[in-house]
Design a protein around this motif. Structure first.
Motif, PDB file in Angstrom:
ATOM      1  N   UNK A 103       0.828  -1.206   0.000  1.00  0.00           N
ATOM      2  CA  UNK A 103       0.000   0.000   0.000  1.00  0.00           C
ATOM      3  C   UNK A 103       0.858   1.251   0.000  1.00  0.00           C
ATOM      4  N   UNK A 104       1.936   1.251   0.775  1.00  0.00           N
ATOM      5  CA  UNK A 104       2.811   2.422   0.847  1.00  0.00           C
ATOM      6  C   UNK A 104       3.520   2.695  -0.472  1.00  0.00           C
ATOM      7  N   UNK A 105       3.753   1.671  -1.260  1.00  0.00           N
ATOM      8  CA  UNK A 105       4.428   1.840  -2.546  1.00  0.00           C
ATOM      9  C   UNK A 105       3.455   2.064  -3.697  1.00  0.00           C
ATOM     10  N   UNK A 106       2.164   1.949  -3.425  1.00  0.00           N
ATOM     11  CA  UNK A 106       1.163   2.106  -4.485  1.00  0.00           C
ATOM     12  C   UNK A 106       1.132   3.550  -4.983  1.00  0.00           C
ATOM     13  N   UNK A 107       0.942   3.705  -6.274  1.00  0.00           N
ATOM     14  CA  UNK A 107       0.808   5.035  -6.860  1.00  0.00           C
ATOM     15  C   UNK A 107       2.121   5.749  -7.117  1.00  0.00           C
ATOM     16  N   UNK A 108       3.229   5.032  -7.037  1.00  0.00           N
ATOM     17  CA  UNK A 108       4.524   5.671  -7.243  1.00  0.00           C
ATOM     18  C   UNK A 108       4.694   6.074  -8.699  1.00  0.00           C
ATOM     19  N   UNK A 109       5.200   7.293  -8.915  1.00  0.00           N
ATOM     20  CA  UNK A 109       5.396   7.801 -10.271  1.00  0.00           C
ATOM     21  C   UNK A 109       6.649   7.169 -10.879  1.00  0.00           C
ATOM     22  N   UNK A 110       6.526   6.608 -12.053  1.00  0.00           N
ATOM     23  CA  UNK A 110       7.659   5.918 -12.657  1.00  0.00           C
ATOM     24  C   UNK A 110       8.088   6.542 -13.985  1.00  0.00           C
ATOM     25  N   UNK A 111       7.467   7.643 -14.373  1.00  0.00           N
ATOM     26  CA  UNK A 111       7.829   8.276 -15.632  1.00  0.00           C
ATOM     27  C   UNK A 111       9.061   9.148 -15.496  1.00  0.00           C
ATOM     28  N   UNK A 112       9.337   9.932 -16.516  1.00  0.00           N
ATOM     29  CA  UNK A 112      10.483  10.834 -16.496  1.00  0.00           C
ATOM     30  C   UNK A 112      10.096  12.141 -15.814  1.00  0.00           C
ATOM     31  N   UNK A 113      11.056  12.731 -15.125  1.00  0.00           N
ATOM     32  CA  UNK A 113      10.815  14.006 -14.462  1.00  0.00           C
ATOM     33  C   UNK A 113      10.652  15.107 -15.501  1.00  0.00           C
ATOM     34  N   UNK A 114       9.609  15.922 -15.315  1.00  0.00           N
ATOM     35  CA  UNK A 114       9.324  16.972 -16.286  1.00  0.00           C
ATOM     36  C   UNK A 114      10.216  18.196 -16.099  1.00  0.00           C
ATOM     37  N   UNK A 115      10.530  18.514 -14.850  1.00  0.00           N
ATOM     38  CA  UNK A 115      11.411  19.642 -14.569  1.00  0.00           C
ATOM     39  C   UNK A 115      11.957  19.481 -13.170  1.00  0.00           C
ATOM     40  N   UNK A 116      13.063  20.168 -12.897  1.00  0.00           N
ATOM     41  CA  UNK A 116      13.678  20.070 -11.586  1.00  0.00           C
ATOM     42  C   UNK A 116      12.785  20.665 -10.504  1.00  0.00           C
ATOM     43  N   UNK A 117      11.924  21.597 -10.886  1.00  0.00           N
ATOM     44  CA  UNK A 117      11.075  22.260  -9.918  1.00  0.00           C
ATOM     45  C   UNK A 117       9.821  21.451  -9.601  1.00  0.00           C
ATOM     46  N   UNK A 118       9.526  20.456 -10.416  1.00  0.00           N
ATOM     47  CA  UNK A 118       8.268  19.726 -10.267  1.00  0.00           C
ATOM     48  C   UNK A 118       8.468  18.485  -9.417  1.00  0.00           C
ATOM     49  N   UNK A 119       8.430  18.643  -8.094  1.00  0.00           N
ATOM     50  CA  UNK A 119       8.613  17.505  -7.202  1.00  0.00           C
ATOM     51  C   UNK A 119       7.523  16.456  -7.412  1.00  0.00           C
ATOM     52  N   UNK A 120       6.307  16.912  -7.730  1.00  0.00           N
ATOM     53  CA  UNK A 120       5.210  15.965  -7.871  1.00  0.00           C
ATOM     54  C   UNK A 120       5.411  14.982  -9.001  1.00  0.00           C
ATOM     55  N   UNK A 121       6.192  15.365 -10.007  1.00  0.00           N
ATOM     56  CA  UNK A 121       6.412  14.493 -11.155  1.00  0.00           C
ATOM     57  C   UNK A 121       7.757  13.788 -11.093  1.00  0.00           C
ATOM     58  N   UNK A 122       8.418  13.876  -9.980  1.00  0.00           N
ATOM     59  CA  UNK A 122       9.722  13.230  -9.834  1.00  0.00           C
ATOM     60  C   UNK A 122       9.556  11.713  -9.894  1.00  0.00           C
TER      61      UNK A 122
END
Length: 237
Positions: free
Chosen positions: A53-72
């Motif tokens: 459950x704790x690992x569910x929903x982890x983002x696995x794509x490429x980071x869009x920008x250094x400022x975008x922590x949500x997309x890391x």
């Protein structure tokens, strides 16, 4: 003495969560980490319901920008410190549940946390006021503990966390983010996690400076009888 036939022990060993079984064997039955029984339980930890459950929903794509922590990559779509579903908080629980060192998903999440804590923007906010660095040390402390358990010992960002906590430690043995110049007493909340992180770093690396710093924090808690005011003896707020 407790045995494996004790009712409470058996209840824990019958848990469907392999983390509970693992730590029951180690902490209550004194079995070695290298024992066959413990290894069999530990090998199942990543399949445990809480870990999954704790690992569910982890983002696995490429980071869009250094400022975008949500997309890391490795993050969970939010800032790592967002309560309580950011990577910072998930990693603390994952480490306490016994995930194995170098687990790739945990390492990816730790990278997001390290990028946040060592970024120029974050570091620019760390100020010394009246001779004391005013810092919420629990953030670095939790991250240092997690990264130590994950085996990220050669990452210079992790070394930075350990060195910074030692440098920022207040004379009474703890840490505090209170920016009022007159504040000169460490925070219980901001000191417990750094102590944990420095202990884990010492266990992983043998760093004596980290151990000595953790011992100074322990003395602070002991002076307070763990949870009481030294001035009045009352339980802390």
């Amino acid at each position: 003495p407790m045995t494996r036939y004790d009712g409470a022990i058996q209840f824990l060993l019958n848990s469907t969560d392999p983390s509970i079984c693992t730590f029951t064997l180690i902490d209550l039955l004194d079995q070695s980490y290298r024992s066959r029984t413990v290894k069999a339980a530990r090998d199942q930890i990543l399949q445990g319901p809480r870990v999954k459950t704790l690992l569910a929903g982890q983002h696995i794509g490429k980071q869009q920008s250094k400022e975008s922590f949500g997309l890391h990559p490795g993050g969970f779509g939010v800032h790592p410190y967002k309560k309580w579903d950011g990577a910072h908080w998930r990693l603390v629980s994952l480490a306490e549940l016994g995930i194995p060192p170098h687990e790739p998903r945990a390492v990816a999440a730790a990278d997001q946390v390290l990028q946040w804590l060592t970024s120029e923007f974050h570091r620019s906010k760390i100020k010394a006021i009246d001779g004391r660095v005013r810092r919420c040390g629990s953030q670095e402390g939790n991250a240092l503990a997690v990264c130590s358990r994950l085996g990220l010992l050669d990452d210079p960002r992790v070394q930075y966390l350990a060195e910074s906590l030692i440098t920022w430690q207040w004379p009474d043995g703890g840490w505090n983010c209170d920016k009022r110049p007159g504040a000169n007493h460490s925070s219980f909340y901001e000191s417990l996690s750094p102590m944990w992180g420095l202990i884990e770093w010492h266990h992983a690396t043998g760093d004596e400076a980290a151990l000595q710093a953790a011992q100074r924090t322990a003395e602070m808690f002991l002076r307070h009888r763990l949870f009481r005011s030294t001035a009045t003896g009352e339980v802390i707020d």
